[in-house]
Design an enzyme around this catalytic site. Sequence first.
Site, PDB file in Angstrom:
ATOM      1  N   THR A 241       0.898  -1.126  -0.088  1.00 36.35           N
ATOM      2  CA  THR A 241      -0.105  -0.013  -0.126  1.00 36.35           C
ATOM      3  C   THR A 241       1.090   1.083   0.094  1.00 36.35           C
ATOM      4  OG1 THR A 241      -1.825   0.862   0.999  1.00 36.35           O
ATOM      5  CG2 THR A 241      -0.284   0.090   2.450  1.00 36.35           C
ATOM      6  N   CYS A 242       0.240   2.464  -0.216  1.00 26.67           N
ATOM      7  CA  CYS A 242       1.184   3.720  -0.325  1.00 26.67           C
ATOM      8  C   CYS A 242       1.485   4.006   1.303  1.00 26.67           C
ATOM      9  CB  CYS A 242       0.023   4.854  -0.787  1.00 26.67           C
ATOM     10  SG  CYS A 242      -0.116   4.399  -2.564  1.00 26.67           S
TER      11      CYS A 242
END
Length: 263
Positions: A241-242
């Site tokens: 994920t970011c």
Amino acid sequence: MERSRRTKEKQSPLKKFVSRAITIVCLAVFIYSAYSLISIYLGYHNNRQVLADAQEIYYDFSNIDIEENDLEDGEIRPQFTELQSINPEIVGWVSIEDTQINYPVLQGENNEDYLNRNYKGDHSIAGSIFMDYRIDISDYNPNTILYGHRMKDGAMFEELTKFLDKDFFDNHQVVKFDTLYESYDAEIFSVYQTTTDFDYIQTEFSDDGDFGLLLDEIRQNSLYHSDIQIDEDDQIITLSTCDYELDPREGRLVVHAKLVKKE
């Protein structure tokens, strides 16, 4: 004095106009902000409801009393039959205890299809948890990669951040991962923050040694040590994920786990 009074009277309409203009602008900003906040809230609410519907379907069919050995090769497991009738691009399910992560896994023709679409194919700012398009779940995959957004209400892969806490990492070392054909208790052995400069999403390797080099680097990058044994003969799942700690655009938070097939 008379001249000063007349000057103020002449300025009065202009001041009134400016005052009204400022009031209108402030009101417009307030209305727009309120509209934006309401839209965000409704988006979060709708996303939770849509996913709750999927969870109900998945777990209702998961309770069907059937042995894995009773399924023929290539036969889809019962918990996915109804979901696949809604969207045939649903290929799995991922969940982690004590987090909100409990979602269907989608797979499109590329890694953009489900960035902003839910499992029904409708537009959603939360998108879906989706599998890298290069993965073939019916075949052997050294590195199975799942992607997801980080939503401010804790949805999707936001709660992967819990693994940055050592106590949580030590006490939550299982990712439950189901595909159309298999079921796994994946053992978490690495968590770290990085950037896209590190190619942790490799899916093809020249040989076992090449895969082993990636595993070594994954272990070295981990914030915490794990006793889980893993080598180039194993398979892993990668949750990505970011993250904004190292870079606002290219930063990533990554969790890796060793795939262990359920008996």
